[in-house]
Design a protein around this motif. Structure first.
Motif, mmCIF file in Angstrom:
data_model
loop_
_atom_site.group_PDB
_atom_site.id
_atom_site.type_symbol
_atom_site.label_atom_id
_atom_site.label_comp_id
_atom_site.label_asym_id
_atom_site.label_seq_id
_atom_site.Cartn_x
_atom_site.Cartn_y
_atom_site.Cartn_z
ATOM 1 N N ALA A 1 5.167 -0.035 -6.635
ATOM 2 C CA ALA A 1 4.869 -0.611 -5.465
ATOM 3 C C ALA A 1 6.101 -1.919 -5.468
ATOM 4 C CB ALA A 1 3.649 -1.242 -4.803
ATOM 5 N N LEU A 2 6.800 -1.687 -4.207
ATOM 6 C CA LEU A 2 7.860 -2.747 -4.171
ATOM 7 C C LEU A 2 7.699 -3.855 -3.310
ATOM 8 C CD1 LEU A 2 11.000 -3.836 -4.645
ATOM 9 C CD2 LEU A 2 11.425 -2.454 -2.677
ATOM 10 N N ILE A 3 7.635 -5.098 -3.465
ATOM 11 C CA ILE A 3 7.552 -6.251 -2.301
ATOM 12 C C ILE A 3 8.869 -6.730 -2.109
ATOM 13 C CG2 ILE A 3 6.168 -8.486 -2.138
ATOM 14 C CD1 ILE A 3 4.131 -7.662 -3.950
ATOM 15 N N PHE A 4 9.258 -6.794 -0.920
ATOM 16 C CA PHE A 4 10.525 -7.247 -0.809
ATOM 17 C C PHE A 4 10.328 -8.629 0.097
ATOM 18 C CE2 PHE A 4 14.186 -7.317 2.471
ATOM 19 C CZ PHE A 4 14.986 -7.879 1.598
ATOM 20 N N GLU A 5 10.711 -9.758 -0.206
ATOM 21 C CA GLU A 5 10.973 -11.028 0.609
ATOM 22 C C GLU A 5 12.329 -11.389 0.949
ATOM 23 O OE1 GLU A 5 10.573 -13.488 3.114
ATOM 24 O OE2 GLU A 5 8.411 -13.243 2.078
ATOM 25 N N LEU B 1 6.254 -2.940 0.558
ATOM 26 C CA LEU B 1 5.701 -4.125 1.386
ATOM 27 C C LEU B 1 6.755 -5.055 1.746
ATOM 28 C CD1 LEU B 1 2.622 -4.764 1.695
ATOM 29 C CD2 LEU B 1 2.777 -6.452 -0.166
ATOM 30 N N LEU B 2 7.005 -4.884 2.969
ATOM 31 C CA LEU B 2 7.854 -5.969 3.550
ATOM 32 C C LEU B 2 6.961 -7.328 3.779
ATOM 33 C CD1 LEU B 2 10.618 -6.785 4.637
ATOM 34 C CD2 LEU B 2 9.767 -5.583 6.860
ATOM 35 N N GLN B 3 7.383 -8.426 3.066
ATOM 36 C CA GLN B 3 6.293 -9.504 2.806
ATOM 37 C C GLN B 3 6.507 -10.461 4.204
ATOM 38 O OE1 GLN B 3 4.873 -11.684 -0.757
ATOM 39 N NE2 GLN B 3 6.797 -12.799 -0.030
ATOM 40 N N PRO C 1 7.802 6.152 5.429
ATOM 41 C CA PRO C 1 6.374 6.479 5.928
ATOM 42 C C PRO C 1 5.429 5.569 4.883
ATOM 43 C CG PRO C 1 7.417 8.481 4.834
ATOM 44 C CD PRO C 1 8.376 7.249 5.154
ATOM 45 N N HIS C 2 5.985 5.166 3.581
ATOM 46 C CA HIS C 2 5.312 4.289 2.614
ATOM 47 C C HIS C 2 5.173 2.782 2.916
ATOM 48 C CE1 HIS C 2 6.702 8.125 0.651
ATOM 49 N NE2 HIS C 2 5.502 8.017 0.459
ATOM 50 N N THR C 3 5.859 2.330 3.908
ATOM 51 C CA THR C 3 5.942 0.831 4.217
ATOM 52 C C THR C 3 4.859 0.169 4.873
ATOM 53 O OG1 THR C 3 8.515 1.188 4.456
ATOM 54 C CG2 THR C 3 7.504 -0.867 5.328
ATOM 55 N N LEU C 4 4.438 -0.927 4.362
ATOM 56 C CA LEU C 4 3.508 -1.826 5.173
ATOM 57 C C LEU C 4 4.119 -2.964 5.214
ATOM 58 C CD1 LEU C 4 0.370 -1.276 2.915
ATOM 59 C CD2 LEU C 4 0.962 -0.167 4.945
ATOM 60 N N PHE C 5 3.731 -3.589 6.488
ATOM 61 C CA PHE C 5 4.288 -4.813 6.973
ATOM 62 C C PHE C 5 3.480 -5.941 7.199
ATOM 63 C CE2 PHE C 5 6.158 -0.963 8.971
ATOM 64 C CZ PHE C 5 7.651 -1.013 8.714
ATOM 65 N N ILE C 6 3.960 -7.230 6.621
ATOM 66 C CA ILE C 6 3.338 -8.324 6.727
ATOM 67 C C ILE C 6 3.660 -9.160 7.945
ATOM 68 C CG2 ILE C 6 2.657 -10.504 5.532
ATOM 69 C CD1 ILE C 6 1.755 -7.923 4.061
ATOM 70 N N ALA C 7 2.695 -9.404 8.544
ATOM 71 C CA ALA C 7 2.882 -10.263 9.792
ATOM 72 C C ALA C 7 2.525 -11.594 9.676
ATOM 73 C CB ALA C 7 2.101 -9.440 11.084
ATOM 74 N N LEU D 1 -2.831 5.383 5.049
ATOM 75 C CA LEU D 1 -1.353 5.568 4.855
ATOM 76 C C LEU D 1 -1.330 6.987 4.480
ATOM 77 C CD1 LEU D 1 1.360 4.430 5.455
ATOM 78 C CD2 LEU D 1 1.427 3.748 3.103
ATOM 79 N N SER D 2 -2.094 7.580 3.359
ATOM 80 C CA SER D 2 -1.771 8.672 2.564
ATOM 81 C C SER D 2 -2.314 9.831 3.797
ATOM 82 C CB SER D 2 -2.713 8.661 1.445
ATOM 83 O OG SER D 2 -2.659 9.979 1.025
ATOM 84 N N ASN D 3 -3.417 9.526 4.560
ATOM 85 C CA ASN D 3 -3.780 10.659 5.467
ATOM 86 C C ASN D 3 -2.894 10.580 6.680
ATOM 87 O OD1 ASN D 3 -6.131 10.957 3.984
ATOM 88 N ND2 ASN D 3 -7.338 9.377 5.123
ATOM 89 N N PHE D 4 -2.347 9.541 6.901
ATOM 90 C CA PHE D 4 -1.346 9.622 8.030
ATOM 91 C C PHE D 4 -0.185 10.597 7.589
ATOM 92 C CE2 PHE D 4 2.482 8.076 10.308
ATOM 93 C CZ PHE D 4 1.709 8.121 11.727
ATOM 94 N N GLU D 5 0.423 10.465 6.403
ATOM 95 C CA GLU D 5 1.607 11.201 5.961
ATOM 96 C C GLU D 5 1.183 12.592 5.910
ATOM 97 O OE1 GLU D 5 2.457 9.617 2.217
ATOM 98 O OE2 GLU D 5 2.701 7.793 2.770
ATOM 99 N N HIS D 6 0.000 13.089 5.739
ATOM 100 C CA HIS D 6 -0.505 14.473 5.703
ATOM 101 C C HIS D 6 -0.811 14.825 6.959
ATOM 102 C CE1 HIS D 6 -0.793 13.250 1.417
ATOM 103 N NE2 HIS D 6 -0.292 14.409 1.029
#
Length: 405
Positions: free
Chosen positions: A71-75, A148-150, A169-175, A400-405
């Motif tokens: 997993a990648l976390i980007f800040e 993960l977009l921090q 499709p693998h990105t999650l967003f921190i709000a 997320l995995s189910n959404f991709e499929h």
């Protein structure tokens, strides 16, 4: 040749002394002793090396290949790094190898994180460096199982779009502010369960990052020590007045003020209080952690009469709460803000604004036994927050995995 640290020399000295004092002069005993000594030194050396973060440049990031299930976390910003160890911890607990991409100079936010060999840090010098290589980054992003977009901020939308976060499709967003997602036209990500929030709000999935490392549980200081972060746009007059009254009662206390906003400083204080306040602005994360560890209580400066502060109930979360959970330092908090952060009379000290002096005085006069009891309740709360956050994170990844499929 192996470089020995102080710990290794201590081990060597202890073993050698034991051999001599015990009278173990036979060749076999000496040989066995030296083998034992060698093993302890090597073990100490490996332990020391494992405590170092793996630091790598942006070019290293572009040329490297992430391991499987990584997993990648980007800040993108030069702040919010206090959230980094918390999110990394959840990912490690969920079985990921974690890589982070952050601005150079903020890697010490992970200083207390363990195990460090589970995290690999890449750093950039400025956002122009990333923008110029955005096409390469977008390709690299696809190699990770999760991104993960921090910080998901409106003024960074163009950059994160160029980097491929929005299309991945693998990105999650921190709000950090749920309204930002709406301003950016990203409402669909709420519906896809791909937005994480630091608080329990109407929209987004609650995942609070409050792990910093294995921090020691120190006894309450003889001179009670309060920690507070200064923020622009806040009024500290009630705190100053309360401190003046404590001073009149000859109570021993100290208030450590950190943060990036210097609108609250020594010039704000009457002369008789200047020995009770220490202003330490723009600290590195490791220095801030040390100040918190040495404190007894954390003051949350949220005020319901300040319209700006009221957003921290419904769609923003103050980072001070993470510090309270992570370092197990009971909060001094206005009762109007207690419930959203799961603070109560058992794990914190509540006030209604006008009686903040009473809360501070109670903290100063608090005996060790009562302090330990309050901290235990706070630890229970912290563990509950961690457990529910981890479950939510796990559900998000499954969806997320189910959404991709």
């Amino acid at each position: 040749m192996l470089n020995l640290n102080k710990k290794s020399y201590c081990i060597l000295g202890i073993v050698a002394s034991t051999l001599i004092i015990g009278g173990y002069f036979s060749r076999n005993h000496i040989a066995n002793g030296m083998i034992y000594c060698k093993n302890k030194i090597c073990s100490s050396y490996k332990s020391t090396k494992s405590q170092e973060l793996s630091l790598n440049t942006f070019n290293d990031f572009l040329s490297s290949s992430p391991p499987s299930n990584s997993a990648l976390i980007f800040e993108p910003n030069n702040y919010h790094h206090e959230c980094l160890p918390g999110y990394a911890k959840y990912l490690v607990d969920l079985g990921y190898s974690v890589e982070v991409l952050i601005k150079n100079g903020n890697e010490d936010s992970l200083e207390l994180f363990e195990p460090k060999d589970k995290v690999k840090v890449f750093f950039f010098d400025d956002l122009d460096e990333i923008s110029k290589a955005s096409n390469e980054v977008a390709l690299k992003l696809k190699e990770y199982s999760l991104a993960l977009l921090q910080s998901t901020d409106p003024d960074r939308k163009e950059l994160i779009e160029k980097m491929g976060f929005l299309d991945n499709p693998h990105t999650l967003f921190i709000a950090h502010d749920t309204n930002y997602i709406k301003k950016m036209g990203m409402q669909d990500y709420f519906n896809q369960s791909r937005v994480l929030t630091l608080g329990e709000f109407e929209e987004g999935i609650y995942v609070n990052p409050h792990y910093f490392g294995n921090t020691p549980k120190k006894a309450k200081n003889y001179k009670t020590r309060f920690f507070i972060t200064s923020t622009s746009g806040r009024n500290y007059e009630s705190l100053i007045n309360a401190a003046s009254k404590l001073k009149e009662k000859n109570l021993e206390f100290e208030i450590i003020v950190t943060g990036r906003s210097e609108n609250f400083g020594a010039n704000s204080l009457p002369e008789n209080l200047k020995d009770n306040f220490s202003f330490k602005y723009n600290l590195k994360y490791s220095q801030m952690y040390e100040e918190i560890k040495n404190s007894d209580f954390i003051i949350m400066s949220l005020d319901p009469e300040n319209s700006y502060d009221n957003m921290f109930k419904n769609y923003r979360c103050t980072g001070t709460a993470q510090l309270v959970y992570g370092f197990l330092k009971p909060a001094i908090v206005h009762k109007d803000f207690a419930e959203p952060y799961k603070f109560n009379s058992e794990n914190s000290l509540l006030h209604s604004g006008s009686d903040i002096e009473e809360a501070l005085e109670k903290a100063v006069r608090m005996k060790s036994r009562e302090y330990v009891k309050k901290r235990r309740y706070l630890e229970k709360t912290s563990k509950q927050v961690y457990s529910s956050s981890l479950k939510n994170f796990k559900k998000i990844i499954s969806r997320l995995s189910n959404f991709e499929h």
